[in-house]
Write a protein that holds these residues in place. Structure first.
Motif, short mmCIF file in Angstrom:
data_model
loop_
_atom_site.label_atom_id
_atom_site.label_comp_id
_atom_site.label_asym_id
_atom_site.label_seq_id
_atom_site.Cartn_x
_atom_site.Cartn_y
_atom_site.Cartn_z
N LYS A 45 -5.54 0.76 7.22
CA LYS A 45 -6.85 0.61 6.57
C LYS A 45 -7.17 1.83 5.71
O LYS A 45 -7.57 1.70 4.55
CB LYS A 45 -7.96 0.41 7.61
N ARG A 46 -6.99 3.00 6.26
CA ARG A 46 -7.29 4.23 5.53
C ARG A 46 -6.44 4.33 4.25
O ARG A 46 -6.95 4.62 3.18
CB ARG A 46 -7.03 5.44 6.42
N VAL A 47 -5.17 4.04 4.38
CA VAL A 47 -4.28 4.13 3.22
C VAL A 47 -4.65 3.06 2.19
O VAL A 47 -4.65 3.33 0.98
CB VAL A 47 -2.80 4.03 3.65
N ALA A 48 -4.99 1.86 2.63
CA ALA A 48 -5.40 0.81 1.69
C ALA A 48 -6.63 1.24 0.90
O ALA A 48 -6.70 1.05 -0.32
CB ALA A 48 -5.68 -0.50 2.43
N MET A 49 -7.59 1.86 1.57
CA MET A 49 -8.79 2.33 0.87
C MET A 49 -8.45 3.42 -0.15
O MET A 49 -8.94 3.39 -1.28
CB MET A 49 -9.83 2.82 1.88
N VAL A 50 -7.61 4.35 0.26
CA VAL A 50 -7.20 5.41 -0.67
C VAL A 50 -6.42 4.82 -1.84
O VAL A 50 -6.64 5.19 -2.99
CB VAL A 50 -6.37 6.49 0.07
N TRP A 51 -5.54 3.88 -1.55
CA TRP A 51 -4.73 3.25 -2.60
C TRP A 51 -5.62 2.53 -3.62
O TRP A 51 -5.42 2.66 -4.82
CB TRP A 51 -3.74 2.28 -1.96
N PHE A 52 -6.60 1.78 -3.13
CA PHE A 52 -7.51 1.09 -4.05
C PHE A 52 -8.33 2.09 -4.86
O PHE A 52 -8.56 1.89 -6.05
CB PHE A 52 -8.44 0.13 -3.30
N ALA A 53 -8.78 3.16 -4.22
CA ALA A 53 -9.56 4.18 -4.94
C ALA A 53 -8.71 4.84 -6.02
O ALA A 53 -9.17 5.04 -7.16
CB ALA A 53 -10.10 5.23 -3.96
N LEU A 54 -7.47 5.18 -5.69
CA LEU A 54 -6.58 5.77 -6.69
C LEU A 54 -6.27 4.78 -7.81
O LEU A 54 -6.18 5.15 -8.98
CB LEU A 54 -5.30 6.28 -6.04
N ALA A 55 -6.11 3.52 -7.45
CA ALA A 55 -5.88 2.49 -8.46
C ALA A 55 -7.06 2.43 -9.43
O ALA A 55 -6.87 2.34 -10.65
CB ALA A 55 -5.67 1.12 -7.80
N ALA A 56 -8.27 2.52 -8.90
CA ALA A 56 -9.46 2.49 -9.76
C ALA A 56 -9.46 3.67 -10.73
O ALA A 56 -9.70 3.50 -11.93
CB ALA A 56 -10.73 2.51 -8.90
#
Length: 170
Positions: free
Chosen positions: A43-54
């Motif tokens: 979950k934590r990595v998915a949130m970071v990944w989406f934030a970095l994608a943005a």
């Protein structure tokens, strides 16, 4: 991607090369995301990944004169954009008990398919209106931020499923 890059003023050859580069980044991102998620929590990595994608999608809205820098930026963007969604699937398998895991994955995939349908429609509308560049990158960045917000309200663990025992016969 090719149309957005052509609208940004890049040539057709670069626009197609950038699409290939984006997908090469995606393949790399899938491997990297799995390794990092195993160590730090899905979950934590998915949130970071989406934030970095943005952030990276928003950066692509800035025209880059240096072609090498552009290809590097697109590659790194690909690393995060595509693997972020796959991390959601991995998170769901950890979140829901086995009895309902298939339903949960199916529901998540269905929502993801909605995005796959709406994404080209929105991009096509932006192209028609002459707003595809830089607007398309901002729309996709906002979508990634929406994913961060959605993930932030989901508990890291699903509540236990309570099943009632059958009454004793007798």
């Amino acid at each position: 991607m090719p149309q957005l890059m052509r609208d940004a003023g890049y040539g057709s050859t670069d626009a197609l090369g950038l699409l290939l580069t984006l997908n090469a980044g995606a393949v790399t991102g899938l491997v990297l995301a799995g390794i990092v998620a195993d160590r730090s929590g899905t979950k934590r990595v998915a949130m970071v990944w989406f934030a970095l994608a943005a952030v990276l999608l928003a950066i692509l809205s800035v025209r880059m004169e240096e072609v090498t820098m552009l290809y590097a930026a697109v590659f790194v963007t690909g690393v995060f954009v595509f693997s972020a969604q796959v991390l959601v699937y991995a998170f769901i398998t950890q979140l829901y008990p086995q009895e309902i895991r298939g339903t949960a994955l199916g529901f998540a995939a269905g929502i993801g398919r909605l995005g796959a349908i709406l994404g080209p429609a929105v991009t096509g509308t932006l192209v028609t209106l002459g707003l595809a560049y830089p607007g398309g990158f901002y729309v996709f960045a906002a979508t990634a931020l929406l994913a961060v917000a959605a993930l932030s309200i989901i508990p890291a663990r699903a509540p236990a499923v309570v099943t009632e025992a059958a009454p004793a016969q007798g």
